[in-house]
Design an enzyme around this catalytic site. Sequence first.
Site, mmCIF file in Angstrom:
data_model
loop_
_atom_site.group_PDB
_atom_site.id
_atom_site.type_symbol
_atom_site.label_atom_id
_atom_site.label_comp_id
_atom_site.label_asym_id
_atom_site.label_seq_id
_atom_site.Cartn_x
_atom_site.Cartn_y
_atom_site.Cartn_z
ATOM 1 N N HIS A 122 0.871 -1.176 0.000
ATOM 2 C CA HIS A 122 0.000 0.000 0.000
ATOM 3 C C HIS A 122 0.915 1.234 0.000
ATOM 4 C CE1 HIS A 122 -2.851 2.890 1.863
ATOM 5 N NE2 HIS A 122 -3.813 2.082 1.471
ATOM 6 N N ASP A 198 3.001 -4.402 7.911
ATOM 7 C CA ASP A 198 1.805 -3.591 7.734
ATOM 8 C C ASP A 198 0.626 -4.553 7.939
ATOM 9 O OD1 ASP A 198 -0.504 -2.491 6.763
ATOM 10 O OD2 ASP A 198 0.338 -1.846 4.846
ATOM 11 N N GLN A 201 -4.613 -5.105 6.939
ATOM 12 C CA GLN A 201 -5.585 -6.129 6.528
ATOM 13 C C GLN A 201 -5.390 -7.431 7.301
ATOM 14 O OE1 GLN A 201 -8.076 -5.394 4.532
ATOM 15 N NE2 GLN A 201 -7.296 -3.419 3.858
ATOM 16 N N LYS A 224 -10.666 -0.744 10.376
ATOM 17 C CA LYS A 224 -10.780 -1.902 9.493
ATOM 18 C C LYS A 224 -11.151 -3.163 10.273
ATOM 19 C CE LYS A 224 -7.430 -0.062 6.195
ATOM 20 N NZ LYS A 224 -8.255 0.385 5.064
ATOM 21 N N CYS A 364 -4.781 2.581 -3.702
ATOM 22 C CA CYS A 364 -3.570 3.073 -3.029
ATOM 23 C C CYS A 364 -2.418 2.090 -3.161
ATOM 24 C CB CYS A 364 -3.818 3.371 -1.551
ATOM 25 S SG CYS A 364 -5.007 4.660 -1.286
HETATM 26 C C1 LIG Z 1 -2.634 -2.946 3.385
HETATM 27 C C2 LIG Z 1 -2.946 -1.563 3.883
HETATM 28 N N1 LIG Z 1 -1.987 -0.841 4.466
HETATM 29 C C3 LIG Z 1 -2.211 0.387 4.955
HETATM 30 C C4 LIG Z 1 -3.446 0.971 4.861
HETATM 31 C C5 LIG Z 1 -3.642 2.356 5.425
HETATM 32 O O1 LIG Z 1 -4.522 2.314 6.504
HETATM 33 P P1 LIG Z 1 -5.086 3.668 7.137
HETATM 34 O O2 LIG Z 1 -5.697 4.434 5.991
HETATM 35 O O3 LIG Z 1 -6.099 3.191 8.129
HETATM 36 O O4 LIG Z 1 -3.952 4.389 7.760
HETATM 37 C C6 LIG Z 1 -4.481 0.274 4.241
HETATM 38 C C7 LIG Z 1 -5.805 0.897 4.055
HETATM 39 O O5 LIG Z 1 -6.494 0.604 3.102
HETATM 40 C C8 LIG Z 1 -4.229 -1.036 3.769
HETATM 41 O O6 LIG Z 1 -5.205 -1.762 3.194
#
Ligand SMILES: Cc1ncc(COP(=O)(O)O)c(C=O)c1O
Length: 408
Positions: A122, A198, A201, A224, A364
């Site tokens: 991401h 990270d 998910q 999430k 993203c």
């Molecule tokens: C794999 C992954 N990493 C990071 C993020 C970023 O999360 P946040 O927008 O809650 O900071 C997301 C959000 O879609 C994600 O799916």
Amino acid sequence: MTDLSLVRSDFPILDRSVNGHPLVYLDSAATTQKPVQVIDAIDEYYRRHNANVHRGAYTLAAEATAMYEGARERVASFINAGSPREVVFTRGTTTSLNHVAYGWGLNHLQAGDRVLLTMMEHHSNIVPWQLISRYTGIELVYLPLSDDYLVDLSKLEDLLDERVKVISFSGMSNVTGAVGPTDLVEAARSVGALSIIDGAQLVPHMPTDVRALGADFLAFSSHKMLGPTGIGVLWGRPERLEEMEPTEGGGEMIRDVQLHESRWAPVPQRFEAGTPPIAEAVGFGAAIDYLSKLGMDEVRAHDRAITGYALERMSTIPDLTVYGPEDLDQRGGAVSFQLADVHAHDIATILDQYGIAVRAGHHCAKPLMRSLDLAATARASFYVYTSRSDVDRLVDGLLEARTVFGLA
Ligand SMILES: Cc1ncc(COP(=O)(O)O)c(C=O)c1O
């Protein structure tokens, strides 16, 4: 099949109609809906307990502090952390990863060092490293994906050497659903590099045990996993958190302030400058209670079953391509797809007319999309409240879309 979709009645929003049809919410990878237990916990906090935390001698302040710190304890036990002190509350995964890049990276990395990422990251696990590369001169290197959408670990040998000081990777892709290569934790250790997961998910969808994972840092977001927006977690090994500099200064994070220098509060308060998201922490705690009551093994089993059902039903739709692993053990419930050459936004717009919410775009993850030779996909993503009939409605909607776009 484990039918967690029975919990639907806990989610008031799922009762509403959209464009004359009962809502089918299939965008849980972006954010999940909230059960009444979470909504009520936030409501109750504001109605009865609201005060600032950590500094009041009066009853309400003590109650608010106990509720805020109680949420930290719940998070710690949910991920099997050694202590609540290992849990830093942040704004979410993005902020957590920025804390590590700026707070650890800026102070430990220098020109010639490498940060190893994967092609399925991401943007929040790419851009912070690019930003600190401007100050440090570090180089970013990427592990490619194999044909089955998983990170290709056979390429690790070419990239892993003593220049690699950080390996940071997604535990589960928000685009393809692919699970991340937790073997990278061991690889990082073998060259003395920091490992960061990270978990945006991963943590909502799989039982998570930070001691078993063995990484140095894990980042995830409350919204999430049934909790409110505005709060998330950076879990870190105590010795790594001690090595990290604060990236924000202000109230709450200090032990002493002099005119020209200050001393920091202990971890985790050191990283929580200013008034924290108190009501959000309370709601997050209620979300964790809710998930713990369901049981994360059940959550995973439900995800697996509903994803299996969706993949099977979607495979019968002509002209539809799904981008992601077929093996249910290697994936979660984010299903990206394309219908012939119809633009993903057009698919999402047609589905919305039937009350079906899916996301369309690059999710993203532009480097991943480019590596798949795609500009955009539509994505359906599932959670505990998703039912087989939601999937049936999606399939009916896609068959309708085929007609609208002259494919049928
Ligand atoms: C794999 C992954 N990493 C990071 C993020 C970023 O999360 P946040 O927008 O809650 O900071 C997301 C959000 O879609 C994600 O799916």
